[in-house]
Design an enzyme around this catalytic site. Structure first.
Site, PDB file in Angstrom:
ATOM      1  N   ARG A 108      32.171 -53.693 -38.856  1.00  0.00           N
ATOM      2  CA  ARG A 108      31.072 -52.721 -38.778  1.00  0.00           C
ATOM      3  C   ARG A 108      31.450 -51.498 -39.605  1.00  0.00           C
ATOM      4  O   ARG A 108      32.607 -51.075 -39.647  1.00  0.00           O
ATOM      5  CB  ARG A 108      30.793 -52.305 -37.333  1.00  0.00           C
ATOM      6  CG  ARG A 108      30.089 -53.359 -36.505  1.00  0.00           C
ATOM      7  CD  ARG A 108      28.661 -53.586 -36.984  1.00  0.00           C
ATOM      8  NE  ARG A 108      27.922 -54.503 -36.117  1.00  0.00           N
ATOM      9  CZ  ARG A 108      27.851 -55.806 -36.295  1.00  0.00           C
ATOM     10  NH1 ARG A 108      28.518 -56.365 -37.302  1.00  0.00           N
ATOM     11  NH2 ARG A 108      27.133 -56.571 -35.482  1.00  0.00           N
ATOM     12  N   HIS A 129      26.571 -56.156 -46.629  1.00  0.00           N
ATOM     13  CA  HIS A 129      26.570 -56.870 -45.344  1.00  0.00           C
ATOM     14  C   HIS A 129      25.961 -58.270 -45.454  1.00  0.00           C
ATOM     15  O   HIS A 129      25.131 -58.678 -44.632  1.00  0.00           O
ATOM     16  CB  HIS A 129      25.832 -56.059 -44.277  1.00  0.00           C
ATOM     17  CG  HIS A 129      26.402 -56.292 -42.898  1.00  0.00           C
ATOM     18  ND1 HIS A 129      26.216 -55.418 -41.851  1.00  0.00           N
ATOM     19  CD2 HIS A 129      27.168 -57.304 -42.388  1.00  0.00           C
ATOM     20  CE1 HIS A 129      26.822 -55.867 -40.767  1.00  0.00           C
ATOM     21  NE2 HIS A 129      27.411 -57.013 -41.077  1.00  0.00           N
ATOM     22  N   GLU A 134      23.176 -48.515 -42.971  1.00  0.00           N
ATOM     23  CA  GLU A 134      22.690 -49.669 -43.714  1.00  0.00           C
ATOM     24  C   GLU A 134      21.164 -49.657 -43.700  1.00  0.00           C
ATOM     25  O   GLU A 134      20.573 -49.456 -42.644  1.00  0.00           O
ATOM     26  CB  GLU A 134      23.194 -50.972 -43.090  1.00  0.00           C
ATOM     27  CG  GLU A 134      24.683 -51.153 -43.205  1.00  0.00           C
ATOM     28  CD  GLU A 134      25.185 -52.464 -42.645  1.00  0.00           C
ATOM     29  OE1 GLU A 134      24.353 -53.269 -42.181  1.00  0.00           O
ATOM     30  OE2 GLU A 134      26.392 -52.709 -42.680  1.00  0.00           O
TER      31      GLU A 134
END
Length: 312
Positions: free
Chosen positions: A224, A272, A253
């Protein structure tokens, strides 16, 4: 018994669902939010994940089991689930292979500086020497979070001749405990974050940890984004205190186009994508849901039951 399930999963699930289960198939956030009010079972994964949180907060007291494909639970209203006495089963393991492969991709890209090679190709420039000359053999990696994904990372790196040390809460099987790894950071060439996101992991990599890393070592994050103090990382990258960083997740994000991490030296960002770099996750998630449904109805233990107090 009423279940609220994603319409996208209907072809996969419906032929194998028990006939006495009352099912509402949602296809929009509004559908899910309305349908969950009297549901006992819910699978309401959505992007952005705040939609999932909003939907679960609209659930009634009858909600008893929430299934998710996500491994991390940082976007879930755990307070609501605890208040309702609900069980949450997560997706740990269903995309572990893909994420572990991505971590190895990050290590290899850093070792051979594939980012610089690709930029040279974009310039149509024929490089006379390799920008990355690190051989993985005989290097050392620490994998912080040696669970389902971390162990797969370790297995794959070991095949390259990397000496791997894991970090676990228990310290079993030769791993380090959470209170031990910081003092040993200087011994590793690769610092890999694969831990679940909890209150304890936020900004776990800050100025002291970056300063303790071996000069030339790379930070690889497939966990994360909030586990890293970005200001400290930017400073370390700009001052050349570490070799570089491979960041799959970021915080926030999507990363804003003007964020300084985009242009930081020796920094690779992969948006990601690690968990999405596969084609089997949804099938695995569906199969796990069906196994857990059978267990739930029979009163047997289910797979991947999360600890709502620990947050994973």
């Amino acid at each position: 018994m009423k279940a609220v399930l994603p319409a996208i999963a209907r072809p996969l699930l419906e032929p194998q669902l028990p006939s006495d289960l009352e099912i509402s198939w949602w296809s929009s956030p509004a559908d899910a939010k309305a349908m969950i009010a009297d549901a006992e079972i819910a699978w309401v994964d959505m992007q952005p994940t705040k939609l999932t949180e909003e939907t679960l907060r609209a659930a009634g007291d009858g909600l008893k089991w929430v299934s998710t494909i996500y491994a991390g639970l940082d976007a879930f209203p755990l307070d609501v689930l605890r208040a309702r006495g609900a069980t949450l089963t997560n997706g740990v393991g269903i995309n572990a292979i893909a994420v572990a492969e991505y971590a190895v991709l990050g290590v290899l890209a850093a070792a051979k500086r594939l980012d610089e090679v690709i930029r040279a190709q974009d310039r149509a420039e024929w490089l006379r020497d390799s920008p990355g000359k690190i051989e993985l053999a005989d290097t050392k990696a620490i994998v912080i979070g040696y669970g389902a994904i971390g162990r797969l990372i370790g297995e794959r790196l070991s095949a390259f001749g990397v000496e791997v040390t894991g970090v676990t809460r228990s310290g079993s099987n030769g791993t380090l405990t959470p209170d031990k790894w910081r003092t040993q950071l200087g011994a590793f060439d690769w610092v890999i974050l694969a831990a679940p996101s909890t209150g304890e992991t936020k900004s776990m990599i800050g100025e002291p940890e970056l300063a303790a890393m071996k000069p030339g070592a790379w930070l690889i994050n497939i966990a994360r984004g909030d586990m890293i103090d970005d200001d400290a990382l930017l400073s370390a990258l700009r001052d050349g205190k570490i070799g570089g960083a491979f960041l799959d997740p970021t915080n926030p994000e999507p990363l804003p186009s003007d964020h300084p991490l985009w242009t930081a030296p020796n920094c690779m960002i992969s948006m990601h994508l690690s968990g999405r770099s596969q084609t089997k996750m949804f099938q695995r998630a569906g199969a796990m849901f069906l196994r857990n449904l059978a267990a739930y109805r029979a009163g047997r233990p289910m797979e991947n039951v999360a600890d709502l107090d620990r947050g994973y």
